[in-house]
Design a protein around this motif. Structure first.
Motif, PDB file in Angstrom:
ATOM      1  N   ASP A 194       0.850  -1.190   0.000  1.00 17.43           N
ATOM      2  CA  ASP A 194       0.000   0.000   0.000  1.00 17.43           C
ATOM      3  C   ASP A 194       0.888   1.243   0.000  1.00 17.43           C
ATOM      4  N   VAL A 195       0.958   1.929  -1.145  1.00 13.99           N
ATOM      5  CA  VAL A 195       1.817   3.096  -1.273  1.00 13.99           C
ATOM      6  C   VAL A 195       1.311   4.263  -0.442  1.00 13.99           C
ATOM      7  N   GLU A 196       0.016   4.267  -0.111  1.00 15.56           N
ATOM      8  CA  GLU A 196      -0.571   5.380   0.633  1.00 15.56           C
ATOM      9  C   GLU A 196      -0.501   5.196   2.150  1.00 15.56           C
ATOM     10  N   SER A 197       0.028   4.091   2.609  1.00 12.02           N
ATOM     11  CA  SER A 197       0.122   3.864   4.041  1.00 12.02           C
ATOM     12  C   SER A 197       1.199   4.748   4.652  1.00 12.02           C
ATOM     13  N   THR A 198       1.161   4.867   5.953  1.00 12.41           N
ATOM     14  CA  THR A 198       2.165   5.665   6.664  1.00 12.41           C
ATOM     15  C   THR A 198       2.858   4.787   7.700  1.00 12.41           C
ATOM     16  N   PRO A 199       4.179   4.585   7.607  1.00 13.62           N
ATOM     17  CA  PRO A 199       5.055   5.010   6.498  1.00 13.62           C
ATOM     18  C   PRO A 199       4.668   4.331   5.177  1.00 13.62           C
ATOM     19  N   THR A 200       5.103   4.863   4.063  1.00 15.29           N
ATOM     20  CA  THR A 200       4.803   4.328   2.745  1.00 15.29           C
ATOM     21  C   THR A 200       5.280   2.883   2.632  1.00 15.29           C
ATOM     22  N   PHE A 201       4.429   2.046   2.056  1.00 11.82           N
ATOM     23  CA  PHE A 201       4.709   0.614   1.837  1.00 11.82           C
ATOM     24  C   PHE A 201       4.806  -0.184   3.144  1.00 11.82           C
ATOM     25  N   SER A 202       4.332   0.365   4.249  1.00  8.95           N
ATOM     26  CA  SER A 202       4.414  -0.360   5.524  1.00  8.95           C
ATOM     27  C   SER A 202       3.231  -1.291   5.731  1.00  8.95           C
ATOM     28  N   LYS A 203       2.222  -1.228   4.871  1.00 14.56           N
ATOM     29  CA  LYS A 203       1.082  -2.124   4.929  1.00 14.56           C
ATOM     30  C   LYS A 203       0.803  -2.675   3.539  1.00 14.56           C
ATOM     31  N   PHE A 204      -0.144  -3.607   3.483  1.00 18.42           N
ATOM     32  CA  PHE A 204      -0.537  -4.181   2.209  1.00 18.42           C
ATOM     33  C   PHE A 204      -1.966  -3.759   1.872  1.00 18.42           C
ATOM     34  N   VAL A 205      -2.248  -3.755   0.578  1.00 14.83           N
ATOM     35  CA  VAL A 205      -3.607  -3.508   0.131  1.00 14.83           C
ATOM     36  C   VAL A 205      -4.485  -4.635   0.649  1.00 14.83           C
ATOM     37  N   ILE A 206      -5.602  -4.286   1.299  1.00 16.76           N
ATOM     38  CA  ILE A 206      -6.446  -5.298   1.935  1.00 16.76           C
ATOM     39  C   ILE A 206      -7.098  -6.181   0.881  1.00 16.76           C
ATOM     40  N   ASN A 207      -6.911  -7.470   1.038  1.00 17.77           N
ATOM     41  CA  ASN A 207      -7.587  -8.468   0.210  1.00 17.77           C
ATOM     42  C   ASN A 207      -7.724  -9.736   1.043  1.00 17.77           C
ATOM     43  N   GLY A 208      -8.003 -10.837   0.406  1.00 14.18           N
ATOM     44  CA  GLY A 208      -8.226 -12.072   1.148  1.00 14.18           C
ATOM     45  C   GLY A 208      -7.008 -12.588   1.870  1.00 14.18           C
ATOM     46  N   LEU A 209      -5.828 -12.059   1.596  1.00 11.17           N
ATOM     47  CA  LEU A 209      -4.602 -12.564   2.199  1.00 11.17           C
ATOM     48  C   LEU A 209      -4.057 -11.629   3.271  1.00 11.17           C
ATOM     49  N   VAL A 210      -4.840 -10.613   3.641  1.00 12.04           N
ATOM     50  CA  VAL A 210      -4.348  -9.614   4.575  1.00 12.04           C
ATOM     51  C   VAL A 210      -5.218  -9.595   5.827  1.00 12.04           C
ATOM     52  N   THR A 211      -4.603  -9.396   6.980  1.00 12.07           N
ATOM     53  CA  THR A 211      -5.337  -9.191   8.213  1.00 12.07           C
ATOM     54  C   THR A 211      -5.725  -7.708   8.285  1.00 12.07           C
ATOM     55  N   PRO A 212      -6.973  -7.343   8.011  1.00 13.51           N
ATOM     56  CA  PRO A 212      -7.341  -5.925   7.898  1.00 13.51           C
ATOM     57  C   PRO A 212      -7.015  -5.104   9.129  1.00 13.51           C
ATOM     58  N   ALA A 213      -7.272  -5.651  10.335  1.00 14.66           N
ATOM     59  CA  ALA A 213      -7.100  -4.862  11.547  1.00 14.66           C
ATOM     60  C   ALA A 213      -5.652  -4.433  11.739  1.00 14.66           C
ATOM     61  N   ALA A 214      -4.750  -5.318  11.433  1.00 15.55           N
ATOM     62  CA  ALA A 214      -3.341  -5.008  11.629  1.00 15.55           C
ATOM     63  C   ALA A 214      -2.664  -4.570  10.344  1.00 15.55           C
ATOM     64  N   GLY A 215      -3.302  -4.841   9.217  1.00 17.03           N
ATOM     65  CA  GLY A 215      -2.704  -4.485   7.937  1.00 17.03           C
ATOM     66  C   GLY A 215      -1.467  -5.296   7.630  1.00 17.03           C
ATOM     67  N   VAL A 216      -1.391  -6.502   8.182  1.00 20.33           N
ATOM     68  CA  VAL A 216      -0.220  -7.350   7.985  1.00 20.33           C
ATOM     69  C   VAL A 216      -0.639  -8.636   7.304  1.00 20.33           C
ATOM     70  N   ALA A 217       0.052  -9.006   6.254  1.00 23.45           N
ATOM     71  CA  ALA A 217      -0.296 -10.227   5.532  1.00 23.45           C
ATOM     72  C   ALA A 217       0.114 -11.454   6.329  1.00 23.45           C
ATOM     73  N   ASN A 218      -0.745 -12.470   6.334  1.00 27.58           N
ATOM     74  CA  ASN A 218      -0.354 -13.753   6.904  1.00 27.58           C
ATOM     75  C   ASN A 218       0.765 -14.341   6.061  1.00 27.58           C
ATOM     76  N   ILE A 219       1.650 -15.088   6.703  1.00 31.38           N
ATOM     77  CA  ILE A 219       2.756 -15.692   5.969  1.00 31.38           C
ATOM     78  C   ILE A 219       2.241 -16.611   4.881  1.00 31.38           C
ATOM     79  N   GLY A 220       1.334 -17.480   5.227  1.00 32.54           N
ATOM     80  CA  GLY A 220       0.886 -18.465   4.256  1.00 32.54           C
ATOM     81  C   GLY A 220      -0.606 -18.458   4.026  1.00 32.54           C
ATOM     82  N   HIS A 221      -1.372 -17.961   4.995  1.00 32.45           N
ATOM     83  CA  HIS A 221      -2.827 -17.970   4.902  1.00 32.45           C
ATOM     84  C   HIS A 221      -3.286 -19.399   4.613  1.00 32.45           C
ATOM     85  N   ASN A 222      -4.072 -19.606   3.575  1.00 31.88           N
ATOM     86  CA  ASN A 222      -4.533 -20.962   3.239  1.00 31.88           C
ATOM     87  C   ASN A 222      -3.578 -21.680   2.298  1.00 31.88           C
TER      88      ASN A 222
END
Length: 319
Positions: A194-222
């Protein structure tokens, strides 16, 4: 990295009965071997006794010859040299009333011979012989293959080869096969920063592979599976390997003990919590390997470069 503290001991385990079909050397499509865990330790100095008397782990073959009235012939069973036939081994006829089986010679070696006598003329080619016993192996580096045959004379059966061999009575194939009992399978995923996060690129664009609350992608998810290994692949007749006792594994808990740790190295600075303890409980919860089971509950320990997942593995997942 896997800490296999209880692997060898647990290989002895197993709770449920396996498939009922034995390794049939005379089967039209070839024998389906009994698959045992390759992790079983066996050496010439310390052979491992396997539960080959368990359902589906015996050796079968059809006689392939119609006997005359009270006729006597001689059978030979020869397997590769990494097996030693149990001293208490027995041979059984599918219809015992059709014939008599003589004393078995060669017990404790990889070659057996015995006589077959027809009761009247009842012993026919479709009758099946079954060799039973908890045999020992001296190595799991190569499979155990066997050849069976009928001969005219006892000396010919002892020698093997073609002299005195009765036509259509010789069958060969795999009896025991050894394969890894479990596997760790990972399917790569793509995460968009996510280029718009603060700091820039510190989070991921929310999708099925991201934990929305923390903005951190699971290592493997499913996409990560720690599971029992299918030894003969998709579409095969065997779901998993057998333990030392001959019983087919149905759960990773039968192989990997409670002290097993899965260590995943990487850069975990992104999940750190601001404060005195950057890798506190909140940070641990952000690092997961899957959505379910122990591996989906978050790491049990965490540093900037390593996540530790511990505890009993989950039950066998769908494959």
């Amino acid at each position: 990295m896997m800490n296999k503290k209880v692997l060898v001991a647990a290989i002895v385990g197993g709770l449920f009965a396996g498939n009922a079909a034995a390794a049939d050397l005379s089967a039209a499509g070839g024998a389906v071997p009994a698959y045992f865990a390759k992790e079983i330790i066996a050496t010439p100095a310390a052979p491992a006794e396997l539960g080959t008397s368990a359902a589906g782990a015996t050796l079968d073959w059809k006689i392939g010859y119609n006997f005359s009235n009270n006729e006597v012939r001689y059978a030979r069973v020869e397997c590769s040299d990494n097996i030693e036939f149990d001293a208490a081994s027995t041979v059984e006829l599918s219809t015992p009333a059709h014939g008599n089986i003589g004393a078995i010679n060669g017990l404790g070696t990889n070659v057996l011979t015995f006589s077959l006598t027809s009761v009247g003329s009842d012993l026919v080619g479709t009758d099946t012989l079954t060799l039973k016993g908890d045999h020992s192996v001296t190595s799991t580096d190569s499979d155990v293959s066997c050849t069976v045959a009928l001969y005219d004379l006892p000396s010919q059966a002892q020698n093997g080869g073609t002299a005195g061999l009765i036509q259509n009575t010789s069958f060969s194939g795999a009896y025991l096969s050894f394969a890894p009992s479990y596997e760790l399978v990972v399917t790569p995923t793509t995460h968009v920063a996510d280029v718009e996060s603060t700091p820039t690129f510190s989070k991921f664009v929310i999708n099925g592979l991201v934990t929305p609350a923390a903005g951190v992608a699971n290592i493997g998810h499913n996409t990560l599976a720690l599971r029992l290994r299918d030894p003969d692949g998709p579409g095969g007749s065997v779901a998993a390997t057998r333990g030392k006792n001959g019983v087919i594994f149905t759960n990773l808990n039968q192989i990997l003990g409670a002290g097993t740790n899965l260590l995943v190295d990487g850069d975990y600075s992104l999940v750190a919590t601001a404060g005195a303890d950057p890798f506190d409980a909140a940070a641990l919860a952000r690092v997961k390997l899957s959505n379910g089971g122990v591996l989906g509950a978050g790491a049990s320990a965490l540093t900037a470069t390593r996540a530790t997942f511990k505890g009993n593995p989950p039950a066998k997942p769908a494959q």
